[in-house]
Design a protein around this motif. Structure first.
Motif, PDB file in Angstrom:
ATOM      1  N   ARG A   1       0.825  -1.208   0.000  1.00  0.00           N
ATOM      2  CA  ARG A   1       0.000   0.000   0.000  1.00  0.00           C
ATOM      3  C   ARG A   1       0.864   1.266   0.000  1.00  0.00           C
ATOM      4  O   ARG A   1       0.550   2.244  -0.681  1.00  0.00           O
ATOM      5  CB  ARG A   1      -0.940  -0.016   1.210  1.00  0.00           C
ATOM      6  N   ILE A   2       1.958   1.249   0.762  1.00  0.00           N
ATOM      7  CA  ILE A   2       2.837   2.424   0.809  1.00  0.00           C
ATOM      8  C   ILE A   2       3.487   2.667  -0.547  1.00  0.00           C
ATOM      9  O   ILE A   2       3.487   3.792  -1.068  1.00  0.00           O
ATOM     10  CB  ILE A   2       3.911   2.246   1.895  1.00  0.00           C
ATOM     11  N   LEU A   3       4.055   1.618  -1.128  1.00  0.00           N
ATOM     12  CA  LEU A   3       4.743   1.775  -2.416  1.00  0.00           C
ATOM     13  C   LEU A   3       3.769   2.087  -3.540  1.00  0.00           C
ATOM     14  O   LEU A   3       4.143   2.679  -4.551  1.00  0.00           O
ATOM     15  CB  LEU A   3       5.534   0.499  -2.735  1.00  0.00           C
ATOM     16  N   GLY A   4       2.500   1.730  -3.345  1.00  0.00           N
ATOM     17  CA  GLY A   4       1.488   2.032  -4.347  1.00  0.00           C
ATOM     18  C   GLY A   4       0.884   3.416  -4.201  1.00  0.00           C
ATOM     19  O   GLY A   4       0.095   3.845  -5.036  1.00  0.00           O
ATOM     20  N   GLY A   5       1.252   4.118  -3.117  1.00  0.00           N
ATOM     21  CA  GLY A   5       0.731   5.469  -2.907  1.00  0.00           C
ATOM     22  C   GLY A   5      -0.481   5.450  -2.007  1.00  0.00           C
ATOM     23  O   GLY A   5      -1.597   5.194  -2.461  1.00  0.00           O
ATOM     24  N   GLU A   6      -0.278   5.664  -0.719  1.00  0.00           N
ATOM     25  CA  GLU A   6      -1.366   5.622   0.259  1.00  0.00           C
ATOM     26  C   GLU A   6      -1.942   7.028   0.443  1.00  0.00           C
ATOM     27  O   GLU A   6      -1.234   7.962   0.818  1.00  0.00           O
ATOM     28  CB  GLU A   6      -0.841   5.098   1.595  1.00  0.00           C
TER      29      GLU A   6
END
Length: 316
Positions: A64-69
């Motif tokens: 989720r973080i690397l995907g843009g939260e």
């Protein structure tokens, strides 16, 4: 440059290790279950379950973080709540607030809050974070040891949520804590552990000896009488109090995970335990802000923390 290098190394390593753990979960659980039967203890199986649960949570959060939260505060509260519920389920550990502690919504309804919490045993910080972020519904600002930057989720989240990583005590650490405290607004809570680390008997003895060696005889004698807490470090706490003059203080203590209210071996999981927590909300107007007075106030309040833990110990 250092940050990019650290992340380029740690993220792939952690992901590979955790994927391996999840892929081999049936085997590791079978081995842990057999070990538990042979040892007549549930701890090996509970340990394996916690490791696998942590790996699953971290991989999901990293994705989720690397995907843009989009909502970092919500993500932090969700992760803390998930970890807390997992610990409750696997270890059968629960928090109970002592009567007289502030109700769930009260701290969030007033000024920003500086939380001064007792630190005793690996894992207590997770329960404390849950109490503040989920139960009291405050936005967490946390001071952490710089070593925790090796944990990828914390390292990456530090770019988006108010985490303050301090390498050691000193002027720079005090300045960083003061700046974080100055940024507090309505609904925010800055979590500090004035003792600077988990309580342990060897650490307590070293702290008392250091005070005697440094000529602080009065402080050394007080610390020697307080056998359930470490002497509080004034620097970071005073920096927070002086830079956030409008903040209330939430004084938080708890009985810990051992019968005597002190430390436990890091490898011995707390199982079937009830952790009693006492919180006291102190209005901003009652907290001194001048450095010397604030330091003396902290010493006085920490003596109360120590006395409360001693009174609530079940191993007397």
């Amino acid at each position: 440059m250092i940050t990019a290098l650290r992340r380029a190394v740690m993220i792939p390593v952690v992901v590979l290790v955790e994927v391996f753990l999840l892929l081999t979960a049936p085997l590791s659980l079978a081995v842990a279950g057999l070990t538990s039967v042979c040892a007549r203890s549930s701890r090996p199986l509970r340990t394996a379950l916690l490791v696998l649960a942590y790996a699953g949570v971290e991989l999901r959060v990293l994705r989720r973080i690397l995907g843009g939260e989009p909502d970092w505060d919500a993500l932090m509260s969700e992760v803390i709540d998930t970890i807390y519920r997992t610990l409750r389920l696997v270890l059968d550990v629960r928090l109970v607030l002592e009567a007289g502690s502030p109700a769930a919504g009260r701290p969030a309804a007033g000024n920003p809050v500086i939380v001064l919490a007792r630190h005793c045993g690996p894992g207590d910080s997770l329960f404390i974070a849950w109490l503040i972020a989920v139960h009291y519904r405050l936005r967490l600002h946390i001071v952490l040891k710089a070593l925790l930057r090796l944990e990828p989720t914390l390292d990456l989240a530090g770019d988006h949520v108010p985490l303050c990583f301090v390498a050691r005590r000193g002027r720079r650490a005090r300045d960083d804590i003061g700046a974080l405290a100055a940024s507090l607004s309505h609904g925010d809570a800055l979590l500090l552990f004035p003792e600077g680390g988990n309580f342990s008997r060897p650490r307590w003895r070293r702290a008392v000896a250091a005070l005697f060696a440094g000529g602080a005889l009065g402080a050394a004698r007080r610390a020697r009488r307080r056998t359930h807490t470490l002497p509080p470090h004034r620097g970071g706490t005073v920096a927070a109090l002086t830079n956030a003059p409008g903040a209330d203080v939430l004084l938080l203590t708890h009985t810990g995970f051992s019968d005597d209210g002190r430390d436990r071996p890091w490898w011995r999981l707390p199982v079937h335990r009830t952790v009693v927590v006492r919180t006291e909300l102190i209005p901003a107007a009652q907290v001194p802000r001048e450095p010397e007075a604030a330091g003396s106030w902290l010493e006085h309040r920490w003596a109360e923390v120590d006395a409360w833990v001693a009174d609530h110990s079940t191993a007397r």
